[in-house]
Design a protein around this motif. Structure first.
Motif, short mmCIF file in Angstrom:
data_model
loop_
_atom_site.label_atom_id
_atom_site.label_comp_id
_atom_site.label_asym_id
_atom_site.label_seq_id
_atom_site.Cartn_x
_atom_site.Cartn_y
_atom_site.Cartn_z
N CYS A 97 4.50 -20.66 -32.11
CA CYS A 97 5.34 -20.75 -30.70
C CYS A 97 6.43 -19.38 -30.63
CB CYS A 97 6.18 -22.00 -30.48
SG CYS A 97 5.16 -23.29 -30.05
N ARG A 121 4.61 -15.98 -16.13
CA ARG A 121 3.49 -15.64 -17.15
C ARG A 121 2.30 -16.88 -16.47
NH1 ARG A 121 5.22 -12.89 -21.57
NH2 ARG A 121 7.36 -12.42 -21.79
N SER A 134 -0.99 -22.25 -34.59
CA SER A 134 -0.49 -21.28 -33.78
C SER A 134 0.97 -21.23 -34.05
CB SER A 134 -0.59 -21.90 -32.41
OG SER A 134 -0.32 -23.37 -32.27
N LEU A 170 11.44 -17.93 -24.17
CA LEU A 170 10.24 -17.66 -24.08
C LEU A 170 9.31 -18.73 -23.37
CD1 LEU A 170 9.29 -15.79 -27.33
CD2 LEU A 170 9.73 -14.78 -24.74
N ALA A 171 9.49 -19.82 -23.75
CA ALA A 171 8.67 -20.91 -23.13
C ALA A 171 9.03 -21.27 -21.55
CB ALA A 171 9.14 -22.14 -23.94
N LEU A 188 1.36 -24.02 -28.17
CA LEU A 188 2.02 -23.17 -27.75
C LEU A 188 2.76 -23.58 -26.54
CD1 LEU A 188 -0.83 -20.23 -28.23
CD2 LEU A 188 1.25 -20.62 -29.59
N VAL A 236 0.13 -9.40 -26.39
CA VAL A 236 0.33 -10.28 -25.39
C VAL A 236 0.67 -9.67 -24.05
CG1 VAL A 236 1.30 -12.05 -24.41
CG2 VAL A 236 0.82 -12.24 -26.87
N THR A 291 7.19 -19.07 -19.31
CA THR A 291 5.88 -19.72 -19.04
C THR A 291 5.70 -20.25 -17.89
OG1 THR A 291 5.52 -19.86 -21.60
CG2 THR A 291 4.00 -21.17 -20.06
N PHE A 343 1.04 -10.94 -31.41
CA PHE A 343 2.26 -11.06 -30.38
C PHE A 343 2.23 -9.65 -29.67
CE2 PHE A 343 6.62 -10.19 -30.13
CZ PHE A 343 6.99 -11.30 -29.20
N LYS A 362 4.14 -16.67 -29.36
CA LYS A 362 3.10 -17.16 -28.33
C LYS A 362 1.46 -16.77 -28.90
CE LYS A 362 5.16 -14.25 -25.49
NZ LYS A 362 5.09 -13.87 -24.06
N VAL A 412 0.66 -15.97 -20.92
CA VAL A 412 1.52 -17.49 -21.20
C VAL A 412 1.13 -17.17 -22.99
CG1 VAL A 412 0.90 -20.04 -21.46
CG2 VAL A 412 0.54 -18.66 -19.49
N CYS A 413 0.28 -17.01 -23.38
CA CYS A 413 -0.08 -16.98 -25.03
C CYS A 413 -1.37 -16.08 -25.12
CB CYS A 413 0.04 -18.34 -25.55
SG CYS A 413 -1.72 -19.36 -24.76
#
Length: 349
Positions: A215, A98, A213, A90-91, A260, A185, A94, A182, A218, A190-191
């Motif tokens: 991660c 995203r 937060s 997921l990161a 995040l 989103v 980003t 979540f 997100k 991005v978050c």
């Protein structure tokens, strides 16, 4: 080769890469900016505490002051952060399609707060748009969007609640928001950062948290914090936005978005990513990232340091003219120093 760069095969060079990554593709001024971090950290390792100084005539103090908190043993270097990012699917997304950071108001926020506005770039911006605008500057070229408010009861969210023993005011359990946020989103997100008027708490043992937060979701949540002027039971009356409130909102929002992006608390320099345990501690910390943390955010967002600092200075000058606060003034003065450093490095005498 930049004169401050050490040979690639040296132990010093490998250590510098560990802290701030490879700099071959950076401009000359950005190389020197990031090397400020390594030079200062290297001196600390040798037992000589210092600040990362501005290497030009007349400089009397550094841009980045060494952090002296209690948690300096917990370090996340650039290479460690990069490994965490690469392991998180997921990161990794980003950095691709995203592109938008979403701000989600939660519950009722007083009309006097929502209607607070400043003139920014010849545009009358209400509070939520001020937060949006600063988020876009901080994480440029990412976009930021404010979503329509969501009300907990109407949305059917089940959120833990308690009455604070210290203030007698209601508090909401921050982690209960994550699964619901979540789901909200958008595909380009991005978050998402929820904004609550009511105070937050992270667990039964702790009194409060300004923001937190996750991660994995997100998602994060931040609140207006513990201001004496607010009246939670009568949210439409008697509340005014001032410099300290705006400062805290900007700091907490950007701090949590950095989390995040997989940034951990910073033990290297005074930085917006320092850990804090009280409101006073959080208020005193700077609004800016140190070179180690900046290197991480720049990797995700891919901005020009000088352009970003210039836009941030323009924004904060306009804010401070209409909503004066000493921390905004200090930030403007610091921005002038760092911009002068970058410009003089790019255009040596």
């Amino acid at each position: 080769m930049c004169p401050c760069v050490m040979p690639n095969k040296s132990a010093e060079s490998r250590c510098m890469v560990f802290y701030i990554g490879k700099l071959q593709k950076k401009s000359s001024e950005e190389k020197l900016f990031y090397q400020l971090a390594y030079k200062s950290l290297h001196k600390v390792r040798l037992g000589r505490k210092t600040s990362a100084g501005i290497p030009h005539e007349g400089a009397e103090e550094g841009l980045f002051k060494q952090y002296e908190g209690d948690d300096t043993d917990k370090q996340q270097t650039y290479i460690q952060w990069r490994a965490a990012m690469e392991m998180d699917i997921l990161a990794r997304l980003t950095a691709g399609h995203r592109t938008t950071i979403y701000i989600q108001p939660i519950g009722t926020i007083p009309a006097s707060v929502l209607n607070f506005s400043l003139e920014i770039n010849n545009e009358c911006m209400p509070l939520l748009d001020i937060l949006r605008c600063f988020t876009e500057i901080f994480f440029t070229p990412k976009q930021a969007t404010v979503l329509p408010a969501v009300h907990i009861s109407e949305a059917g969210w089940v959120i833990g609640e308690r009455t604070s023993k210290l203030t007698g005011e209601p508090q909401l359990l921050v982690r209960d928001f994550y699964p619901y946020l979540f789901k909200r989103v958008p595909r380009d997100g991005v978050c998402i950062m929820g904004l609550s008027w009511l105070d937050l708490y992270p667990c039964d043992k702790l009194n409060f948290v300004l923001g937190e937060s996750s991660c994995a979701h997100k998602a994060g949540v931040f609140s207006f914090g513990r201001f004496d002027s607010r009246v939670p039971q009568q949210p439409s009356e008697g509340v005014a936005v001032d410099g300290p409130m705006l400062w805290q909102l900007l700091k907490t929002l950007t701090h949590e978005v950095c989390h995040l992006l997989r940034l951990e608390h910073c033990p290297f320099f005074w930085c917006t990513m320092n850990a804090s345990h009280t409101v006073r501690e959080a208020m005193e910390q700077p609004l800016f990232l140190c070179p180690v943390c900046m290197r991480k955010v720049q990797k995700v967002c891919r901005f020009s340091l000088l352009e970003r600092y210039t836009n941030m200075s323009t924004f904060l000058k306009q804010v401070n003219q209409q909503c004066q606060f000493v921390k905004f003034m200090e930030s403007i003065e610091w921005l002038e120093k760092v911009m002068n450093f970058l410009m003089q490095t790019n255009n040596p005498r």
